[in-house]
Design a protein around this motif. Structure first.
Motif: not given
Length: 235
Positions: A106-113
């Motif tokens: 979740s964190a890496v996806g949120t960061l990329v977005a």
């Protein structure tokens, strides 16, 4: 979600503020977030501190104007320039034994977005011979590393944290080369990227706003100052 802004006066008190935020989330069940600029330093992991070349590595950090510090989570050495941002998201837990990988994903996806929303062309991935290598990293599309993520779990809450290189790629490359040489760990200076190099802003405030927006999402944000947290240096 509670959103804490600002930085405490010294590094130990500031670190204690993040620990207090994590404890508060565990007690209240309310998630919390910090995105802030910790200041110039070079953070060494536990493996670094046990390495034969650690004294040489800390000396190299000082020579380049990066005060050495040790951290309790994360992997290998990371350089924080003046514009580098740290982020820490505290989430309540019903069961500390589950959800570790889900929180990372979740964190890496949120960061990329969030960084893409700020205009940076980034993707999930780790360039070869990168500083502080890990499975949950963000890089310039096809290029150098921009951010990495770590996690700390306690009984009632978890802290998902990391750092984002906004700009100042040159000083980071310059200090990490002798530091990693001293630690006898492979490192390629070209593995260092930044939000600015990915086409995003070089202004930390703009990147902070993007990260806050991404991690808060559609929740209501209760903005507080980090000085509102009651800190315990021994906790």
């Amino acid at each position: 979600m509670r959103v804490y802004r600002g930085r405490r006066g010294d590094r130990e008190t500031d670190r204690a503020a993040t620990a207090a935020m994590l404890a508060e989330t565990g007690e209240s069940g309310v998630p919390a977030l910090r995105v802030w600029a910790p200041g110039r330093s070079l953070a060494f992991g536990r493996r670094d501190a046990r390495a034969d070349g650690y004294a040489r590595a800390t000396a190299a950090a000082r020579e380049h104007g990066f005060p050495p510090v040790e951290r309790s989570v994360g992997g290998r050495a990371v350089a924080y320039a003046a514009s580098t941002l740290a982020f820490a998201r505290a989430v309540p837990l019903a069961d500390a034994r589950t959800g570790l990988n889900d929180r990372y994903e979740s964190a890496v996806g949120t960061l990329v977005a969030a960084l893409r929303d700020a205009g940076a062309d980034v993707e999930r991935g780790e360039p070869p011979a990168s500083y502080c290598p890990g499975d949950y990293s963000v890089r310039v599309a096809g290029g150098g590393k921009v951010a990495g993520i770590a996690q700390r779990v306690r009984g009632d809450s978890a802290l998902v944290s990391g750092c984002v290189t906004v700009a100042e790629r040159g000083p980071i490359r310059a200090v990490l080369r002798p530091v990693y040489d001293a630690l006898a760990v492979p490192f390629d200076p070209d593995s260092v990227g930044s939000v600015a190099r990915a086409g995003g802003p070089d202004d930390p405030a703009a990147v902070r706003d993007a990260l806050e927006a991404g991690f808060v999402g559609d929740r209501d944000a209760e903005v507080r100052d980090v000085t509102d947290l009651s800190v315990d240096r021994d906790g």
